[in-house]
Scaffold this motif. Sequence first.
Motif, PDB file in Angstrom:
ATOM      1  N   HIS A 140       0.838  -1.196   0.000  1.00  0.00           N
ATOM      2  CA  HIS A 140       0.000   0.000   0.000  1.00  0.00           C
ATOM      3  C   HIS A 140       0.877   1.252   0.000  1.00  0.00           C
ATOM      4  CE1 HIS A 140      -3.524  -2.362   2.034  1.00  0.00           C
ATOM      5  NE2 HIS A 140      -3.374  -2.670   0.758  1.00  0.00           N
ATOM      6  N   SER A 141       1.893   1.261   0.847  1.00  0.00           N
ATOM      7  CA  SER A 141       2.785   2.418   0.939  1.00  0.00           C
ATOM      8  C   SER A 141       3.603   2.587  -0.331  1.00  0.00           C
ATOM      9  CB  SER A 141       3.714   2.263   2.149  1.00  0.00           C
ATOM     10  OG  SER A 141       2.985   2.097   3.332  1.00  0.00           O
ATOM     11  N   PHE A 142       4.244   1.492  -0.746  1.00  0.00           N
ATOM     12  CA  PHE A 142       5.117   1.548  -1.915  1.00  0.00           C
ATOM     13  C   PHE A 142       4.346   1.934  -3.168  1.00  0.00           C
ATOM     14  CE2 PHE A 142       6.552  -0.752  -5.702  1.00  0.00           C
ATOM     15  CZ  PHE A 142       7.828  -0.237  -5.859  1.00  0.00           C
ATOM     16  N   SER A 143       3.223   1.261  -3.422  1.00  0.00           N
ATOM     17  CA  SER A 143       2.464   1.502  -4.640  1.00  0.00           C
ATOM     18  C   SER A 143       1.934   2.934  -4.698  1.00  0.00           C
ATOM     19  CB  SER A 143       1.309   0.502  -4.743  1.00  0.00           C
ATOM     20  OG  SER A 143       0.593   0.669  -5.940  1.00  0.00           O
ATOM     21  N   SER A 144       1.429   3.419  -3.556  1.00  0.00           N
ATOM     22  CA  SER A 144       0.914   4.791  -3.525  1.00  0.00           C
ATOM     23  C   SER A 144       2.013   5.809  -3.808  1.00  0.00           C
ATOM     24  CB  SER A 144       0.282   5.074  -2.158  1.00  0.00           C
ATOM     25  OG  SER A 144      -0.840   4.248  -1.935  1.00  0.00           O
ATOM     26  N   LEU A 145       3.155   5.623  -3.179  1.00  0.00           N
ATOM     27  CA  LEU A 145       4.252   6.571  -3.358  1.00  0.00           C
ATOM     28  C   LEU A 145       4.840   6.482  -4.761  1.00  0.00           C
ATOM     29  CD1 LEU A 145       5.915   6.124   0.125  1.00  0.00           C
ATOM     30  CD2 LEU A 145       4.862   8.214  -0.749  1.00  0.00           C
ATOM     31  N   PHE A 146       4.967   5.267  -5.286  1.00  0.00           N
ATOM     32  CA  PHE A 146       5.501   5.099  -6.639  1.00  0.00           C
ATOM     33  C   PHE A 146       4.604   5.791  -7.656  1.00  0.00           C
ATOM     34  CE2 PHE A 146       6.488   3.101 -10.630  1.00  0.00           C
ATOM     35  CZ  PHE A 146       7.830   2.763 -10.552  1.00  0.00           C
ATOM     36  N   GLN A 147       3.298   5.567  -7.551  1.00  0.00           N
ATOM     37  CA  GLN A 147       2.369   6.173  -8.503  1.00  0.00           C
ATOM     38  C   GLN A 147       2.340   7.692  -8.370  1.00  0.00           C
ATOM     39  OE1 GLN A 147      -1.428   4.000  -9.304  1.00  0.00           O
ATOM     40  NE2 GLN A 147      -0.729   2.622  -7.682  1.00  0.00           N
ATOM     41  N   ALA A 148       2.420   8.182  -7.129  1.00  0.00           N
ATOM     42  CA  ALA A 148       2.409   9.629  -6.934  1.00  0.00           C
ATOM     43  C   ALA A 148       3.672  10.284  -7.494  1.00  0.00           C
ATOM     44  CB  ALA A 148       2.270   9.950  -5.444  1.00  0.00           C
ATOM     45  N   LYS A 149       4.799   9.612  -7.337  1.00  0.00           N
ATOM     46  CA  LYS A 149       6.069  10.199  -7.762  1.00  0.00           C
ATOM     47  C   LYS A 149       6.326  10.049  -9.255  1.00  0.00           C
ATOM     48  CE  LYS A 149      10.987  10.308  -6.475  1.00  0.00           C
ATOM     49  NZ  LYS A 149      10.984  11.759  -6.182  1.00  0.00           N
ATOM     50  N   TYR A 150       5.946   8.885  -9.823  1.00  0.00           N
ATOM     51  CA  TYR A 150       6.289   8.587 -11.207  1.00  0.00           C
ATOM     52  C   TYR A 150       5.083   8.538 -12.145  1.00  0.00           C
ATOM     53  CZ  TYR A 150      10.578   7.202  -8.832  1.00  0.00           C
ATOM     54  OH  TYR A 150      11.707   7.181  -8.048  1.00  0.00           O
ATOM     55  N   GLN A 151       3.876   8.688 -11.604  1.00  0.00           N
ATOM     56  CA  GLN A 151       2.651   8.761 -12.397  1.00  0.00           C
ATOM     57  C   GLN A 151       2.394   7.502 -13.227  1.00  0.00           C
ATOM     58  OE1 GLN A 151       0.644  11.538 -11.895  1.00  0.00           O
ATOM     59  NE2 GLN A 151       2.214  11.862 -10.340  1.00  0.00           N
ATOM     60  N   ARG A 152       2.725   6.337 -12.673  1.00  0.00           N
ATOM     61  CA  ARG A 152       2.396   5.086 -13.338  1.00  0.00           C
ATOM     62  C   ARG A 152       2.450   3.941 -12.342  1.00  0.00           C
ATOM     63  NH1 ARG A 152       6.899   2.303 -15.211  1.00  0.00           N
ATOM     64  NH2 ARG A 152       8.909   3.367 -15.105  1.00  0.00           N
TER      65      ARG A 152
END
Length: 396
Positions: A298-310
């Motif tokens: 949950h943490s990783f996926s949310s942050l990855f999508q927010a930072k890299y937009q995918r």
Amino acid sequence: MDGLDRRRLLRLLTGVGVAGATGGLAACGSTSTPTSRSGVSIGLLVPATGANKAIGADLELGFRLYLDLHGGMLGSRPVQVIVEDEGETPKSGGDALGRLLDQHVLAVAGVANPDLLPAVRDKVEESKVPLLAAHATPAGMPSSNFIWRTAFLSDEPARAIALYLRRRMGGSRVSLIGVSSSSTAELFNGFQQVYGTGFQEPITVRAGIKPTAAEFAAAAGQIKNQNPRAIFCNLPSTHLDAFKDALRNAGGSALAGLPLYAPGVVAEGVALDALGDGGRGLYTAMQYSADLNNVANHSFSSLFQAKYQRTPTAFAVAAYDAAAVLDQALTLAGDGTITAQRINSLLSSVGQVISPRGNWQFNQNRSPQQKWYLRKVEKDGPILSNVLISDLATLG
């Protein structure tokens, strides 16, 4: 990620929500505790050119995201990341590794080309610098004291699917088809070792086959004659439409509608975008799914999508975890002078890794003991997505 960092990250996400995750990353970096420990240099060996360029980009993004969450530090030591272009051949990758070793890096992470590892194995052993391979590695490669794997062995996707189909179909006929390559050979061998007598004579097609139904006609005819209940394939993403058309031409909708299984890389990252409509309904085995329901993901996926937009990929997770185990090894090293050999020794003491893929640990062969998941390619609005179906097996 240790417990303190996790609690800090969860408080951050609770306070700012997913929309504020990018700001949270900056906050993580700005509140780091000052340290007197000396900095370290870590090499990233990833392709910036060639066929594996997209995988290389994901490897670098995953590694750097972990650093962002830890203030640019591993084991409370400032990190300098030195990136070299792996290219797409063992020769270019070996030359790039040499350049990293010449710069006295403490460890190397990355490697997108599975054929590179056997080519550089002896060089890694001689250098005594640990290499953390964050993509598929050949199952048949001799072991190495200094090569660690944070992704998977090349035959494991087939082994996981074979276990699943053996439970569901009780040894019924399964056809195997793939492009002629060393990776296909390892996949077929892994499947056969696990599944038992129900597998049919494997069918290989030439590596340069064109993505047309006519090119797959002979193979489709062979599959029809085998009368299988399922098909396991290792074909390029761009060829699945043509392969399904050939099956339909050979045996109608019944043959074209057989359950189709494949290793996860066939539908991961840019490969998923290349599938086309023929990819719908494809089942794949992978050690990560972006919709896994655990706190770390949950943490990783949310942050990855927010930072890299995918959407994050299994490639990014494996590199993220490579940074995590280096962090733990450097933490175990404590203060004072450290060497590459000492870090390599401490990697065996890392223990369980709390990961977005689910918790895992190194086995005696320096590969992950981890869960594998069954995913299905389905439409999510206008785009294709890997939807988590179930657990497959624990391998390693």
